[in-house]
Design a protein around this motif. Structure first.
Motif, short mmCIF file in Angstrom:
data_model
loop_
_atom_site.label_atom_id
_atom_site.label_comp_id
_atom_site.label_asym_id
_atom_site.label_seq_id
_atom_site.Cartn_x
_atom_site.Cartn_y
_atom_site.Cartn_z
N GLU A 16 0.84 -1.21 0.00
CA GLU A 16 0.00 0.00 0.00
C GLU A 16 0.87 1.25 0.00
O GLU A 16 0.63 2.19 -0.75
CB GLU A 16 -0.93 0.01 1.22
N LEU A 17 1.87 1.25 0.85
CA LEU A 17 2.74 2.41 1.02
C LEU A 17 3.41 2.81 -0.29
O LEU A 17 3.39 3.97 -0.68
CB LEU A 17 3.81 2.06 2.07
N ILE A 18 3.99 1.85 -0.98
CA ILE A 18 4.75 2.15 -2.20
C ILE A 18 3.84 2.20 -3.42
O ILE A 18 3.86 3.16 -4.18
CB ILE A 18 5.89 1.12 -2.39
N GLY A 19 3.05 1.17 -3.61
CA GLY A 19 2.27 1.06 -4.83
C GLY A 19 1.03 1.93 -4.91
O GLY A 19 0.63 2.34 -6.00
N SER A 39 6.30 4.85 -7.49
CA SER A 39 5.33 3.84 -7.04
C SER A 39 5.89 2.43 -7.21
O SER A 39 5.15 1.46 -7.10
CB SER A 39 4.01 3.98 -7.80
N TRP A 40 7.19 2.34 -7.48
CA TRP A 40 7.87 1.06 -7.54
C TRP A 40 8.99 1.10 -6.51
O TRP A 40 9.69 2.10 -6.35
CB TRP A 40 8.50 0.84 -8.91
N GLY A 41 9.18 -0.02 -5.82
CA GLY A 41 10.25 -0.10 -4.85
C GLY A 41 10.01 -1.25 -3.90
O GLY A 41 9.05 -2.02 -4.05
N ALA A 42 10.88 -1.36 -2.92
CA ALA A 42 10.79 -2.45 -1.95
C ALA A 42 11.48 -2.04 -0.66
O ALA A 42 12.36 -1.15 -0.67
CB ALA A 42 11.43 -3.71 -2.51
N VAL A 43 11.11 -2.69 0.42
CA VAL A 43 11.80 -2.53 1.69
C VAL A 43 12.15 -3.93 2.18
O VAL A 43 11.45 -4.90 1.88
CB VAL A 43 10.96 -1.79 2.75
N VAL A 52 15.94 0.07 1.60
CA VAL A 52 14.93 0.32 0.58
C VAL A 52 15.58 0.08 -0.77
O VAL A 52 16.80 0.24 -0.92
CB VAL A 52 14.36 1.76 0.64
N MET A 53 14.77 -0.30 -1.72
CA MET A 53 15.21 -0.42 -3.10
C MET A 53 14.27 0.44 -3.94
O MET A 53 13.05 0.28 -3.84
CB MET A 53 15.17 -1.87 -3.56
N ILE A 54 14.83 1.33 -4.71
CA ILE A 54 14.04 2.16 -5.62
C ILE A 54 14.66 2.10 -7.00
O ILE A 54 15.84 1.75 -7.14
CB ILE A 54 13.92 3.63 -5.14
N VAL A 55 13.87 2.43 -7.99
CA VAL A 55 14.36 2.46 -9.37
C VAL A 55 13.98 3.81 -9.99
O VAL A 55 12.90 4.33 -9.74
CB VAL A 55 13.79 1.29 -10.20
N ILE A 56 14.91 4.34 -10.77
CA ILE A 56 14.68 5.63 -11.42
C ILE A 56 15.14 5.54 -12.87
O ILE A 56 16.24 5.05 -13.15
CB ILE A 56 15.41 6.77 -10.68
N ARG A 57 14.32 6.02 -13.77
CA ARG A 57 14.67 6.02 -15.19
C ARG A 57 15.73 7.07 -15.47
O ARG A 57 15.81 8.10 -14.79
CB ARG A 57 13.43 6.27 -16.05
N PRO A 58 16.54 6.85 -16.50
CA PRO A 58 17.68 7.75 -16.77
C PRO A 58 17.29 9.18 -17.12
O PRO A 58 18.06 10.11 -16.85
CB PRO A 58 18.41 7.08 -17.95
N ILE A 157 19.93 0.64 -3.97
CA ILE A 157 19.69 0.03 -2.67
C ILE A 157 20.31 0.96 -1.65
O ILE A 157 21.47 1.36 -1.79
CB ILE A 157 20.30 -1.38 -2.57
N ALA A 158 19.53 1.32 -0.64
CA ALA A 158 20.01 2.28 0.35
C ALA A 158 19.62 1.84 1.75
O ALA A 158 18.52 1.29 1.97
CB ALA A 158 19.42 3.66 0.06
N GLU A 159 20.51 2.09 2.69
CA GLU A 159 20.21 1.81 4.09
C GLU A 159 19.26 2.87 4.63
O GLU A 159 19.43 4.06 4.37
CB GLU A 159 21.49 1.82 4.91
#
Length: 166
Positions: A16-19, A39-43, A52-58, A157-159
């Motif tokens: 819910e939090l991310i998506g 709206s994409w990512g993971a913990v 956390v893992m996030i993705v960003i387009r170039p 990936i970040a702490e």
């Protein structure tokens, strides 16, 4: 005002939090901040750390900020801020100072932007960054569906160094 909790004390459902609620990814370089929605990512847990893992387009302007800093933030906002999140996700910081125009109240925590209007903010320190490559995908349908322009995300990936909640 914010109080700090441990990452393990976060009670929100990550799906819910991310998506659904979205994240506001923000970074500061040389005294200027920029932010974008995600709206994409993971913990989870990685290398003995809460991450956390996030993705960003170039092509995203915020990526240039993230690539030049050690820290960034992920802001979570109440539903009353949906209009602001829509604005932050559709307007480029290249063309205007969208943080100023959004009405957000910004301060820096460990070099990362934190917004008073958020209900929770994760202050994160980058551990890993890697551009995704087409050859690494095992499902060609994913490439065809999500990357018709071959503009593959960079995975970060970040702490989670701090969790600030209201």
């Amino acid at each position: 005002m914010f109080r700090e909790i441990k990452p393990q004390e976060i009670k929100d459902n990550p799906f819910e939090l991310i998506g659904k609620e979205w994240l506001l990814v923000a970074a500061n370089k040389d005294g200027k901040s920029n932010a974008m929605t995600a709206s994409w990512g993971a913990v989870g847990e990685m290398w003995g750390k809460s991450v956390v893992m996030i993705v960003i387009r170039p092509q995203r302007y915020t990526k240039t900020f993230l690539d030049q800093t050690e820290t960034f933030s992920l802001g979570i906002f109440p539903e009353t801020q949906r209009e602001m999140l829509n604005y932050m996700g559709t307007v480029s910081g290249r063309t205007e100072d969208k943080i100023a125009k959004s009405g957000l109240t910004e301060s820096l925590v460990d070099g990362a932007p934190v917004f008073e209007e958020s209900r929770m903010t994760l202050v994160c320190r980058k551990l890993f960054a890697q551009p995704m490559e087409e050859a690494a995908f095992l499902d060609q349908k994913t490439v065809d569906s999500w990357y018709p322009d071959k503009d593959f995300h960079t995975l970060y990936i970040a702490e989670i160094e701090k969790v600030l909640v209201k």
